[in-house]
Design a protein around this motif. Structure first.
Motif, PDB file in Angstrom:
ATOM      1  N   ALA A 103       0.833  -1.207   0.000  1.00  0.00           N
ATOM      2  CA  ALA A 103       0.000   0.000   0.000  1.00  0.00           C
ATOM      3  C   ALA A 103       0.868   1.258   0.000  1.00  0.00           C
ATOM      4  N   THR A 104       1.842   1.324   0.893  1.00  0.00           N
ATOM      5  CA  THR A 104       2.624   2.550   1.019  1.00  0.00           C
ATOM      6  C   THR A 104       3.503   2.784  -0.203  1.00  0.00           C
ATOM      7  N   GLU A 105       4.080   1.736  -0.751  1.00  0.00           N
ATOM      8  CA  GLU A 105       4.904   1.904  -1.949  1.00  0.00           C
ATOM      9  C   GLU A 105       4.054   2.381  -3.124  1.00  0.00           C
ATOM     10  N   MET A 106       2.877   1.796  -3.299  1.00  0.00           N
ATOM     11  CA  MET A 106       2.016   2.167  -4.427  1.00  0.00           C
ATOM     12  C   MET A 106       1.516   3.599  -4.269  1.00  0.00           C
ATOM     13  N   LEU A 107       1.092   3.944  -3.081  1.00  0.00           N
ATOM     14  CA  LEU A 107       0.569   5.290  -2.857  1.00  0.00           C
ATOM     15  C   LEU A 107       1.651   6.346  -3.019  1.00  0.00           C
ATOM     16  N   GLU A 108       2.840   6.081  -2.525  1.00  0.00           N
ATOM     17  CA  GLU A 108       3.932   7.033  -2.697  1.00  0.00           C
ATOM     18  C   GLU A 108       4.197   7.267  -4.184  1.00  0.00           C
ATOM     19  N   ALA A 109       4.216   6.192  -4.972  1.00  0.00           N
ATOM     20  CA  ALA A 109       4.463   6.321  -6.405  1.00  0.00           C
ATOM     21  C   ALA A 109       3.369   7.107  -7.103  1.00  0.00           C
ATOM     22  N   LYS A 137       7.853  -6.630  -7.257  1.00  0.00           N
ATOM     23  CA  LYS A 137       6.724  -5.700  -7.329  1.00  0.00           C
ATOM     24  C   LYS A 137       7.119  -4.326  -6.809  1.00  0.00           C
ATOM     25  N   VAL A 138       7.854  -4.277  -5.725  1.00  0.00           N
ATOM     26  CA  VAL A 138       8.307  -2.985  -5.198  1.00  0.00           C
ATOM     27  C   VAL A 138       9.168  -2.274  -6.244  1.00  0.00           C
ATOM     28  N   ALA A 139      10.037  -3.016  -6.930  1.00  0.00           N
ATOM     29  CA  ALA A 139      10.870  -2.409  -7.971  1.00  0.00           C
ATOM     30  C   ALA A 139      10.016  -1.860  -9.106  1.00  0.00           C
ATOM     31  N   ALA A 140       8.976  -2.609  -9.503  1.00  0.00           N
ATOM     32  CA  ALA A 140       8.097  -2.160 -10.584  1.00  0.00           C
ATOM     33  C   ALA A 140       7.318  -0.922 -10.173  1.00  0.00           C
ATOM     34  N   ILE A 141       6.863  -0.885  -8.933  1.00  0.00           N
ATOM     35  CA  ILE A 141       6.127   0.292  -8.435  1.00  0.00           C
ATOM     36  C   ILE A 141       7.032   1.516  -8.453  1.00  0.00           C
ATOM     37  N   ARG A 142       8.270   1.341  -8.023  1.00  0.00           N
ATOM     38  CA  ARG A 142       9.189   2.480  -7.975  1.00  0.00           C
ATOM     39  C   ARG A 142       9.545   2.968  -9.378  1.00  0.00           C
ATOM     40  N   GLU A 143       9.581   2.052 -10.340  1.00  0.00           N
ATOM     41  CA  GLU A 143       9.790   2.489 -11.720  1.00  0.00           C
ATOM     42  C   GLU A 143       8.614   3.334 -12.196  1.00  0.00           C
ATOM     43  N   MET A 144       7.399   2.915 -11.872  1.00  0.00           N
ATOM     44  CA  MET A 144       6.238   3.721 -12.226  1.00  0.00           C
ATOM     45  C   MET A 144       6.320   5.091 -11.559  1.00  0.00           C
ATOM     46  N   GLY A 145       6.678   5.109 -10.291  1.00  0.00           N
ATOM     47  CA  GLY A 145       6.792   6.376  -9.576  1.00  0.00           C
ATOM     48  C   GLY A 145       7.790   7.315 -10.237  1.00  0.00           C
ATOM     49  N   ALA A 146       8.930   6.748 -10.687  1.00  0.00           N
ATOM     50  CA  ALA A 146       9.932   7.566 -11.359  1.00  0.00           C
ATOM     51  C   ALA A 146       9.394   8.133 -12.665  1.00  0.00           C
ATOM     52  N   ALA A 147       8.625   7.335 -13.404  1.00  0.00           N
ATOM     53  CA  ALA A 147       8.046   7.802 -14.668  1.00  0.00           C
ATOM     54  C   ALA A 147       7.023   8.898 -14.444  1.00  0.00           C
TER      55      ALA A 147
END
Length: 453
Positions: free
Chosen positions: A140-146, A440-450
């Motif tokens: 939840a927190t990783e997705m929301l931050e992104a 999954k955390v890595a994929a979420i962080r890539e989305m956040g960067a984009a």
């Protein structure tokens, strides 16, 4: 040196609130402590990324005090409305504030726990957290931050080798202790408790603490505090909608006064723009349904205003509170335009675009994540047909915030629907496979960067 002396800036200022606001507690003595997740990106902001794994477990699994911050954990006292029913018998029942420090940006940060053992406010609970609950909070927190939602961050998850019994999920289940990083754990319910007790002295002290230390503003004006919280709470509600997120339990003890989302229990991301979509099976009346979240958060802020009446006249408080709807409309337009990857033009036009997007999402049933992925930059693909003509025409007037050159845009949208959450947990529960979570955390962080470019 494991602790970065340039970035580590310990504080103990929460103790200035005095012992009427908290209880000294001791962490549970867990049978084991196995490190499962450490958020070095967040830890770097407070000078702790250099900790060895052994030191990490000692501080965040055994709760040896960090240098020069709180010598003993504090369980905070508060009340709150739970599904609109007032409860004066709550407080930190399975968590505590373990440490305070300054982040790299100078803002005050709390390290708070979940699952760290019983406190005077545990009532009949065991003070523990399931490992599944901890994994869900990471996601939840990783997705929301992104997705640009102001949120606490999961700093640490440690498995404790305890077998926990839970009535609403398969038991026994694995236990864990989690540490979250947040700008504050002061809640609307913290103010409600003081109003309930008619404690004017501590109410004034709390107002001054929040203004001075959490908002960096001098003084102790309750109306000014309410104005700040209204703005932050409206932004939070708007960001939930743009993210397609349903918190599930928006009780007044789960809304903090810095406007950060935290404490993730039965959360869900809505697959489609369905205002009636609920996250909690026990929310039978849909009080905290997807489309009712702005109303719910506004109601909670009303309880803060009511509490502040203990030390303030009603006129300025009412004026501050009445700003919430307009502030929300501004914030939701900004949040949705940000997720669309376009630059806002003017208030009225931006709100019209948002209404057009919401209407099309609701009537077509297109997935929320699919739409925002495809429309990023302001151009809809051709396969979006006549039902999207109004959205396409409205978007044509907007300039892109950035292009789609980031590698994320060449793949598929990153989502976090319940089936994937369960699949990630199944890999851990059945095979002790943590690689799926890490991926999954890595994929979420890539989305956040984009999104953030």
């Amino acid at each position: 040196m494991p602790i970065d002396p340039q970035a580590y800036r310990p504080e103990t200022i929460i103790r200035s609130l005095g012992p009427d606001m908290w209880d000294l507690v001791v962490a549970a003595d867990f049978p084991d402590a196995r490190l499962r997740f450490r958020n070095d990106r967040a830890a770097a902001e407070i000078g702790l990324a250099g900790l060895t794994d052994d030191a990490w477990v000692r501080h965040f699994g055994r709760f040896d005090p960090l240098p020069d911050t709180l010598p003993q954990p504090l369980a905070l006292r508060y009340h709150g409305h739970q599904f609109r029913v007032y409860n004066p018998d709550i407080g930190d029942g399975r968590g505590f504030t373990f440490a305070q420090m300054r982040g790299r940006d100078g803002r005050l940060m709390d390290l708070g726990t979940k699952g760290s053992g019983r406190t005077p406010w545990s009532r009949s609970g065991d003070g523990r957290l399931t490992l599944k609950g901890g994994v869900r909070e990471i996601l939840a927190t990783e997705m929301l931050e992104a997705l640009g939602v102001p949120t606490s961050r999961t700093l640490s998850l440690i498995e404790t080798s305890e077998a926990l019994d839970r009535g609403d999920e398969p038991s026994p289940t694995r236990g864990a202790v989690m540490v979250r990083l947040s700008h504050s754990h002061i809640r609307i319910g913290t103010f409600q408790r003081l109003a309930y007790l008619r404690d004017e002295a501590n109410m004034r002290r709390l107002v001054g603490y929040v203004l001075g230390w959490l908002y960096d503003e001098p003084g102790d004006d309750p109306a000014r505090l309410l104005t700040l919280v209204v703005n932050r709470a409206a932004t939070l509600a708007a960001s939930y909608m743009a993210a397609g997120f349903v918190h599930g339990v928006l009780n007044s003890d789960n809304i903090n006064v810095t406007g950060e989302s935290f404490d993730y229990g039965p959360w869900r991301f809505a697959p489609t723009w369905d205002p009636g979509f609920v996250a909690a099976y026990f929310d039978r009346d849909g009080l905290y349904a997807f489309g009712r979240q702005p109303e719910a958060i506004h109601w909670d802020v009303m309880q803060l205003a009511s509490s502040l009446r203990l030390i303030a006249d009603s006129g300025p408080l009412v004026a501050a509170l009445e700003a919430f709807p307009a502030r929300y409309q501004e914030a939701v337009a900004a949040a949705i335009l940000w997720r669309l990857g376009v630059v806002g033009r003017d208030g009225e036009g931006d709100r019209a675009l948002v209404q057009t997007v919401e209407r099309a999402l609701r009537t077509t049933g297109v997935g929320i994540d699919r739409f925002f992925f495809d429309a990023f930059g302001g151009v809809l693909p051709e396969e979006y047909g006549d039902a999207w003509a109004e959205v396409r025409a409205a978007l044509a007037a907007y300039m892109p915030r950035n292009d789609r050159s980031h590698p994320y845009w060449s793949g598929e949208p990153c989502s976090m629907l319940i089936d994937e959450v369960e699949a990630i947990w199944a890999g851990i529960a059945e095979r002790d496979d943590w690689s799926i979570l890490a991926a999954k955390v890595a994929a979420i962080r890539e989305m956040g960067a984009a999104l953030a470019r």
